[in-house]
Motif scaffolding. Structure first.
Motif, PDB file in Angstrom:
ATOM      1  N   GLY A   9       4.025   8.611  -8.301  1.00 18.39           N
ATOM      2  CA  GLY A   9       2.728   9.012  -7.736  1.00 18.39           C
ATOM      3  C   GLY A   9       1.936   7.799  -7.289  1.00 18.39           C
ATOM      4  O   GLY A   9       1.992   6.736  -7.918  1.00 18.39           O
ATOM      5  N   ARG A  41      -4.752   5.619  -1.727  1.00 12.56           N
ATOM      6  CA  ARG A  41      -3.883   4.497  -1.333  1.00 12.56           C
ATOM      7  C   ARG A  41      -2.542   4.975  -0.769  1.00 12.56           C
ATOM      8  O   ARG A  41      -1.649   4.152  -0.535  1.00 12.56           O
ATOM      9  CB  ARG A  41      -3.619   3.600  -2.551  1.00 12.56           C
ATOM     10  N   GLY A  61       4.500   3.762  -2.606  1.00 10.67           N
ATOM     11  CA  GLY A  61       5.554   4.621  -3.164  1.00 10.67           C
ATOM     12  C   GLY A  61       6.936   4.062  -2.833  1.00 10.67           C
ATOM     13  O   GLY A  61       7.814   4.016  -3.695  1.00 10.67           O
ATOM     14  N   SER A  62       7.118   3.608  -1.607  1.00  6.60           N
ATOM     15  CA  SER A  62       8.422   3.054  -1.205  1.00  6.60           C
ATOM     16  C   SER A  62       8.749   1.796  -1.989  1.00  6.60           C
ATOM     17  O   SER A  62       9.881   1.613  -2.441  1.00  6.60           O
ATOM     18  CB  SER A  62       8.417   2.719   0.301  1.00  6.60           C
ATOM     19  N   SER A  79      12.292  16.910  -6.326  1.00  3.76           N
ATOM     20  CA  SER A  79      11.077  16.847  -5.522  1.00  3.76           C
ATOM     21  C   SER A  79      10.335  18.175  -5.640  1.00  3.76           C
ATOM     22  O   SER A  79      10.909  19.244  -5.434  1.00  3.76           O
ATOM     23  CB  SER A  79      11.409  16.583  -4.054  1.00  3.76           C
ATOM     24  N   ARG A  86       7.464  18.340   1.587  1.00  6.71           N
ATOM     25  CA  ARG A  86       6.994  17.208   2.394  1.00  6.71           C
ATOM     26  C   ARG A  86       7.608  15.879   1.957  1.00  6.71           C
ATOM     27  O   ARG A  86       7.782  14.965   2.766  1.00  6.71           O
ATOM     28  CB  ARG A  86       5.466  17.127   2.286  1.00  6.71           C
ATOM     29  N   TYR A 127      12.148  10.833   0.449  1.00  2.00           N
ATOM     30  CA  TYR A 127      13.221  10.442  -0.461  1.00  2.00           C
ATOM     31  C   TYR A 127      14.543  10.257   0.306  1.00  2.00           C
ATOM     32  O   TYR A 127      15.344   9.381  -0.038  1.00  2.00           O
ATOM     33  CB  TYR A 127      13.393  11.490  -1.563  1.00  2.00           C
ATOM     34  N   ARG A 140      14.909   9.089   3.185  1.00  2.00           N
ATOM     35  CA  ARG A 140      14.908   7.748   3.793  1.00  2.00           C
ATOM     36  C   ARG A 140      15.330   6.680   2.792  1.00  2.00           C
ATOM     37  O   ARG A 140      15.768   5.609   3.172  1.00  2.00           O
ATOM     38  CB  ARG A 140      13.526   7.419   4.360  1.00  2.00           C
TER      39      ARG A 140
HETATM   40  C1  LIG Z   1       5.021  10.922  -2.452  1.00  2.44           C
HETATM   41  C2  LIG Z   1       4.178   9.681  -2.722  1.00  2.44           C
HETATM   42  C3  LIG Z   1       4.548   9.120  -4.071  1.00  2.44           C
HETATM   43  C4  LIG Z   1       4.482   8.651  -1.660  1.00  2.44           C
HETATM   44  O1  LIG Z   1       3.743   7.479  -1.978  1.00  2.44           O
HETATM   45  P1  LIG Z   1       3.091   6.593  -0.843  1.00  2.44           P
HETATM   46  O2  LIG Z   1       2.543   5.382  -1.489  1.00  2.44           O
HETATM   47  O3  LIG Z   1       2.193   7.394   0.002  1.00  2.44           O
HETATM   48  O4  LIG Z   1       4.439   6.234  -0.068  1.00  2.44           O
HETATM   49  P2  LIG Z   1       4.697   5.320   1.201  1.00  2.44           P
HETATM   50  O5  LIG Z   1       3.414   4.845   1.794  1.00  2.44           O
HETATM   51  O6  LIG Z   1       5.736   4.329   0.843  1.00  2.44           O
HETATM   52  O7  LIG Z   1       5.399   6.335   2.182  1.00  2.44           O
HETATM   53  C5  LIG Z   1       4.653   7.383   2.720  1.00  2.44           C
HETATM   54  C6  LIG Z   1       5.580   8.531   2.971  1.00  2.44           C
HETATM   55  O8  LIG Z   1       5.413   9.461   1.908  1.00  2.44           O
HETATM   56  C7  LIG Z   1       5.315  10.775   2.425  1.00  2.44           C
HETATM   57  N1  LIG Z   1       4.080  11.388   1.916  1.00  2.44           N
HETATM   58  C8  LIG Z   1       4.074  12.462   1.099  1.00  2.44           C
HETATM   59  N2  LIG Z   1       2.820  12.789   0.791  1.00  2.44           N
HETATM   60  C9  LIG Z   1       2.004  11.895   1.415  1.00  2.44           C
HETATM   61  C10 LIG Z   1       0.600  11.745   1.464  1.00  2.44           C
HETATM   62  N3  LIG Z   1      -0.226  12.575   0.829  1.00  2.44           N
HETATM   63  N4  LIG Z   1       0.107  10.706   2.188  1.00  2.44           N
HETATM   64  C11 LIG Z   1       0.913   9.875   2.860  1.00  2.44           C
HETATM   65  N5  LIG Z   1       2.263   9.992   2.845  1.00  2.44           N
HETATM   66  C12 LIG Z   1       2.810  10.990   2.122  1.00  2.44           C
HETATM   67  C13 LIG Z   1       5.332  10.707   3.909  1.00  2.44           C
HETATM   68  O9  LIG Z   1       6.597  11.224   4.289  1.00  2.44           O
HETATM   69  C14 LIG Z   1       5.241   9.252   4.258  1.00  2.44           C
HETATM   70  O10 LIG Z   1       6.221   8.996   5.171  1.00  2.44           O
HETATM   71  P3  LIG Z   1       5.814   8.507   6.645  1.00  2.44           P
HETATM   72  O11 LIG Z   1       5.425   7.082   6.462  1.00  2.44           O
HETATM   73  O12 LIG Z   1       7.041   8.700   7.444  1.00  2.44           O
HETATM   74  O13 LIG Z   1       4.676   9.391   7.072  1.00  2.44           O
HETATM   75  C15 LIG Z   1       2.657   9.991  -2.655  1.00  2.44           C
HETATM   76  O14 LIG Z   1       2.373  10.615  -1.444  1.00  2.44           O
HETATM   77  C16 LIG Z   1       2.141  10.829  -3.803  1.00  2.44           C
HETATM   78  O15 LIG Z   1       1.758  10.320  -4.852  1.00  2.44           O
HETATM   79  N6  LIG Z   1       2.056  12.164  -3.609  1.00  2.44           N
HETATM   80  C17 LIG Z   1       1.512  13.059  -4.622  1.00  2.44           C
HETATM   81  C18 LIG Z   1       2.397  13.145  -5.840  1.00  2.44           C
HETATM   82  C19 LIG Z   1       3.811  13.501  -5.451  1.00  2.44           C
HETATM   83  O16 LIG Z   1       4.053  14.381  -4.634  1.00  2.44           O
HETATM   84  N7  LIG Z   1       4.768  12.805  -6.105  1.00  2.44           N
HETATM   85  C20 LIG Z   1       6.171  13.046  -5.913  1.00  2.44           C
HETATM   86  C21 LIG Z   1       6.563  14.285  -6.658  1.00  2.44           C
HETATM   87  S1  LIG Z   1       8.201  14.775  -6.163  1.00  2.44           S
END
Ligand SMILES: CC(C)(COP(=O)(O)OP(=O)(O)OC[C@H]1O[C@@H](n2cnc3c(N)ncnc32)[C@H](O)[C@@H]1OP(=O)(O)O)[C@@H](O)C(=O)NCCC(=O)NCCS
Length: 215
Positions: free
Chosen positions: A141, A146, A152-153, A174, A178, A183, A185
Motif C-alpha cells: 500500500g 503519494r 509501489g513499484s 490482488s 485495477r 502487477y 508489469r
Molecule cells: C497499488 C498501489 C500499491 C500502487 O502503488 P503506487 O505507489 O501508486 O505505485 P506506482 O506509482 O509504482 O505505480 C502506479 C501504478 O499503480 C496502479 N494504481 C492502482 N491504483 C492506483 C492509484 N490509486 N493511483 C495511482 N496508481 C494506481 C496504476 O496501474 C499505476 O500504473 P500506471 O503508472 O500505468 O498508471 C497503490 O495504488 C495503493 O496503495 N492502492 C491502494 C491499496 C491497494 O490496492 N493495494 C494493493 C492490494 S492488491
C-alpha cells in the motif's frame, strides 16, 4: 547503491529501506488510508467505523508480526508506503499465539456482520495459495496522497530482485482489478479467481516465476 538499512533504486526511482519497530505507527496509518476503499475490506467490514478499527487492528498485528521476524517489511525513508512480504518457506499454519493476536480483528469482522461469509472467503484465499515455497506479498500500500509516483513499484522491485537472484517464485492476491496490469508489469500472471459467495468481491491470485538469470 546499497548501504546499511537503505537501498537506492538503480533507475533513480524512490529509495526504499527495511522498516523497524519505530515505523509501526506511521506505517499502519498509511496502510489504513490506502485500504479504506479496498473491496475486500469493505466486504469484511461494511461499516466505515468498524472498517477503520478492523484495518487498524489487522495492519497493527500484521506489521508487528512481520517486523518481529515472520517476514520483511519494506518502506520508504519517510514511510510513504509499505510492502509486507512473508519469506519463502515461512510456516503458514497460524499458531495459537497468532490466533490470539488476531482475535480482536476477528471480533471486528463479527461485529461488522459478515462473519461466516467473511471467514469462508479468507479460508478460500488460504486454500488457493500454492504449496511451493515462494515470497508472499501479504500487503502492498502507498499513502493515497503519494500514489502514482513509483513508490509501489520500488517497494515491489526490492524483493523481486532478491527473488530473481535466488530463483524463487512470488505470489499475491490482488483485491482490485485495477491493480492486475500493475502487477503484470512486474511479471505476475493471473492464475484464477477467488469469489465471495454472493459474488460481491473477487480476488485475483497472481504468480510470478523468477526471471531467468542474465547472461
Ligand atoms: C497499488 C498501489 C500499491 C500502487 O502503488 P503506487 O505507489 O501508486 O505505485 P506506482 O506509482 O509504482 O505505480 C502506479 C501504478 O499503480 C496502479 N494504481 C492502482 N491504483 C492506483 C492509484 N490509486 N493511483 C495511482 N496508481 C494506481 C496504476 O496501474 C499505476 O500504473 P500506471 O503508472 O500505468 O498508471 C497503490 O495504488 C495503493 O496503495 N492502492 C491502494 C491499496 C491497494 O490496492 N493495494 C494493493 C492490494 S492488491
Amino acid at each position: 547503491m546499497t548501504c546499511a538499512g537503505r537501498w537506492e533504486a538503480e533507475d533513480g526511482g524512490p529509495a526504499v529501506r527495511l522498516a523497524g519497530s519505530a515505523d509501526v505507527r506511521r506505517l499502519v496509518a498509511v496502510l489504513v488510508r490506502a485500504f479504506e476503499d479496498d473491496p475486500v475490506a469493505g466486504y469484511l467490514f461494511p461499516g466505515a467505523r468498524s472498517r477503520a478499527r478492523g484495518l487498524r487492528r489487522f495492519f497493527g498485528t500484521q506489521v508487528q508480526t512481520m517486523i518481529a521476524g515472520a517476514g520483511e517489511v519494506w518502506t520508504t525513508p519517510e514511510v510513504a508506503g509499505g510492502a509486507l512480504w512473508a519469506r519463502p518457506g515461512t510456516p503458514r499454519q497460524a499458531t495459537l499465539r497468532d490466533a490470539m493476536r488476531l482475535a480482536p480483528v476477528l471480533w471486528e469482522v463479527v461485529l461488522g456482520g459478515r462473519a461466516s461469509a467473511g471467514f469462508r472467503l479468507l479460508a478460500d484465499v488460504e486454500r488457493a495459495r500454492p504449496t511451493q515455497p515462494h515470497w508472499y506479498l501479504a500487503t502492498l500500500g502507498t499513502d493515497p496522497s503519494r500514489q502514482g509516483r513509483g513508490i509501489g513499484s520500488a517497494l515491489l522491485r526490492r524483493v523481486l530482485r532478491t527473488a530473481d537472484e535466488d530463483q524463487v517464485p512470488a505470489y499475491l492476491e490482488s483485491s482490485k482489478q485495477r491493480n492486475v496490469p500493475f502487477y503484470a508489469r512486474h511479471g505476475f500472471e493471473v492464475t484464477g479467481e477467488i469469489r465471495s459467495e454472493e459474488g460481491a468481491v473477487t480476488l485475483w491470485p497472481m504468480w510470478r516465476a523468477p526471471r531467468p538469470p542474465g547472461p
